[in-house]
Design an enzyme around this catalytic site. Structure first.
Site, mmCIF file in Angstrom:
data_model
loop_
_atom_site.group_PDB
_atom_site.id
_atom_site.type_symbol
_atom_site.label_atom_id
_atom_site.label_comp_id
_atom_site.label_asym_id
_atom_site.label_seq_id
_atom_site.Cartn_x
_atom_site.Cartn_y
_atom_site.Cartn_z
ATOM 1 N N PHE A 177 0.854 -1.178 0.000
ATOM 2 C CA PHE A 177 0.000 0.000 0.000
ATOM 3 C C PHE A 177 0.898 1.239 0.000
ATOM 4 C CE2 PHE A 177 -2.910 3.164 1.833
ATOM 5 C CZ PHE A 177 -3.964 3.021 0.935
ATOM 6 N N ASP A 184 1.744 -5.057 8.293
ATOM 7 C CA ASP A 184 0.569 -4.195 8.177
ATOM 8 C C ASP A 184 -0.647 -5.107 8.033
ATOM 9 O OD1 ASP A 184 -1.519 -2.549 7.363
ATOM 10 O OD2 ASP A 184 -0.248 -1.249 6.144
ATOM 11 N N TYR A 191 -11.110 0.519 10.640
ATOM 12 C CA TYR A 191 -12.316 0.936 9.923
ATOM 13 C C TYR A 191 -12.680 0.019 8.760
ATOM 14 C CZ TYR A 191 -8.682 3.459 7.230
ATOM 15 O OH TYR A 191 -7.554 3.799 6.525
ATOM 16 N N ARG A 228 -12.345 -4.221 -7.329
ATOM 17 C CA ARG A 228 -12.045 -4.892 -6.063
ATOM 18 C C ARG A 228 -13.342 -5.130 -5.299
ATOM 19 N NH1 ARG A 228 -8.132 -2.409 -1.403
ATOM 20 N NH2 ARG A 228 -9.934 -1.031 -1.232
#
Length: 441
Positions: free
Chosen positions: A154, A226, A251, A400
């Site tokens: 990312f 991560d 989240y 996605r």
């Protein structure tokens, strides 16, 4: 690490977990409804607010709202803040909230008591973990000056590593693994830290955490994981994997709310060796002594920084409490069943269209989202969203689809693929409004 063997209904048996055996039988919506009727996790869906007419396949970007969140928000704002005022730092337990939530979250990621705090953002927590890992290596193996990550990691992870290297100014360099430079070749006597995402944000590919951690340790490197696309969706056991540090957000699959605080885990063996560079007063050993020099707290609390955002922090607990009611083995097994179903239905119903699966088929290498490339991926996704099937788009050309087992069922997957088939067959994606890009894609 996990193959997802648990009591989740199969549809026409797509091969045992962990294999790539394909089922060629044509599935029906009735098959999906029958599987939903046997689903041990079906009772969780009513705990979430989900709009009518929407199939939500973007929980890997922003999880759905737990129904308990509205009442908890009102309690924090109206009572704890409105009536308790500043007294609530003690009376409502605000001060201890990062650690208390961390202990709840720890149960979902294979961590122990007082090893996790919920605080700050994933990017900031990665910076803290990087700094701590580099300092440990400067003490133990000072000649190491390379930080390894993945080219397809990312972007914020790579950006934070670049920022850390720029600050260090001591000859550090970033080395990115890819097809041309596999991990085994990238790890050598110069590597101080390996920083990877457990589940790749774009493809859904998942590393074997224990095997990669052991590989890094054999080369003398420390490992930062991560868990943004893993926590709450796949089985994670940080201590069993002998990882060093981990960060992640709350989240996505943990349903903590938009921009809810992230988390950081530090292996107990590292917690008291060095304090992290963002040495704010919440990480002080005695914050209210108002001392004129910094003395880090013992343990994981030293990885806190400044005053916590209590309202958003309190919302995190609602999502954690739902996740803790379920068995992670059941969540993982249903995730694999639903992603397998998605792949199978796309092949059966959309096979004539230029969709290229970029998510691993092998269960042990797949997270909880399915991604396809399509030459007009952005427009196709906008057309899906307009029809109430909400996934998301990632460059380049990637559709996605996030699978969140607590509020999705087999019939949802069937219906989503049916809308995708109709959009592709009809070409309805090729309308001007579906090609316009907003600020967030």
């Amino acid at each position: 690490m996990d193959n997802g063997a648990a009591n989740v209904p199969e549809i026409a048996a797509a091969g045992p977990p962990g294999t790539t055996e394909r089922n060629t039988d044509m599935l029906t919506r009735a098959d999906c409804l029958a599987a939903d009727a046997r689903d041990p996790l079906a009772s969780f869906k009513p705990q979430f607010n989900l709009p009518q007419g929407v199939i939500y396949l973007d929980g890997n970007s922003l999880g759905a709202q737990p129904k308990a969140a509205m009442a908890r928000c009102a309690e924090v704002v109206a009572q704890e803040w409105g009536v308790g005022l500043i007294r609530s730092w003690n009376s409502a337990g605000w001060f201890e909230l990062p650690g208390r939530l961390g202990n709840k979250l720890a149960k979902l990621i294979g961590a122990g008591e007082n090893e996790v705090v919920v605080t700050d953002t994933t990017s900031l927590n990665l910076f803290k973990a990087l700094a701590a890992a580099v300092r440990i290596q400067q003490q133990d193996q000072p000649a190491r000056r390379v930080i390894v990550s993945e080219r397809d990691n990312f972007p914020t992870d790579i950006y934070m590593i670049e920022g850390m290297i720029d600050l260090l100014q001591q000859g550090y360099q970033l080395r990115l693994i890819d097809d041309a430079l596999p991990l085994e070749q990238a790890l050598d006597a110069d590597v101080a830290v390996l920083a990877l995402s457990h589940v790749n944000y774009r493809t859904g590919a998942m590393y074997d955490m224990a095997a990669v951690s052991a590989q890094a340790h054999r080369h003398g490197a420390l490992v930062i994981w991560d868990l943004a696309h893993a926590a709450g969706a796949v089985q994670v056991d940080l201590n069993a994997a002998e990882a060093d540090f981990a960060v992640g957000c709350t989240y996505k699959y943990l349903n903590g709310g938009p921009g809810s605080p992230a988390f950081i885990w530090v292996a107990p063996r590292h917690q008291d060796r060095f304090w992290q560079p963002l040495s704010g007063w919440w990480g002080h050993n005695r914050p209210f002594a108002m001392a004129d020099n910094y003395q880090p707290a013992h343990g994981i609390r030293r990885f806190l920084c400044g005053t916590q955002p209590i309202t958003s922090l309190a919302m995190v607990e609602c999502g954690l409490d739902v996740s803790l009611q379920a068995d992670m083995a059941d969540i993982r097994a249903k995730s694999l069943a639903l992603t397998e179903l998605f792949i199978q239905l796309v092949e059966q119903r959309c096979g004539q269209h230029p969709l290229t699966l970029i998510t691993p088929r092998e269960h042990g290498k797949r997270g909880s989202h399915v991604s396809y490339r399509h030459p007009q991926g952005f427009a196709v996704m906008q057309a899906l969203i307009a029809r109430g099937v909400i996934g998301d788009y990632r460059e380049p050309e990637v559709l996605r689809f996030g699978v969140t087992p607590l509020y999705l069922g087999h019939a949802d997957i069937w219906d989503a693929v049916e809308v995708l088939r109709d959009i592709l067959d009809s070409g309805s994606w090729d309308r001007p409004e579906f090609h316009r890009r907003a600020s967030v894609t």
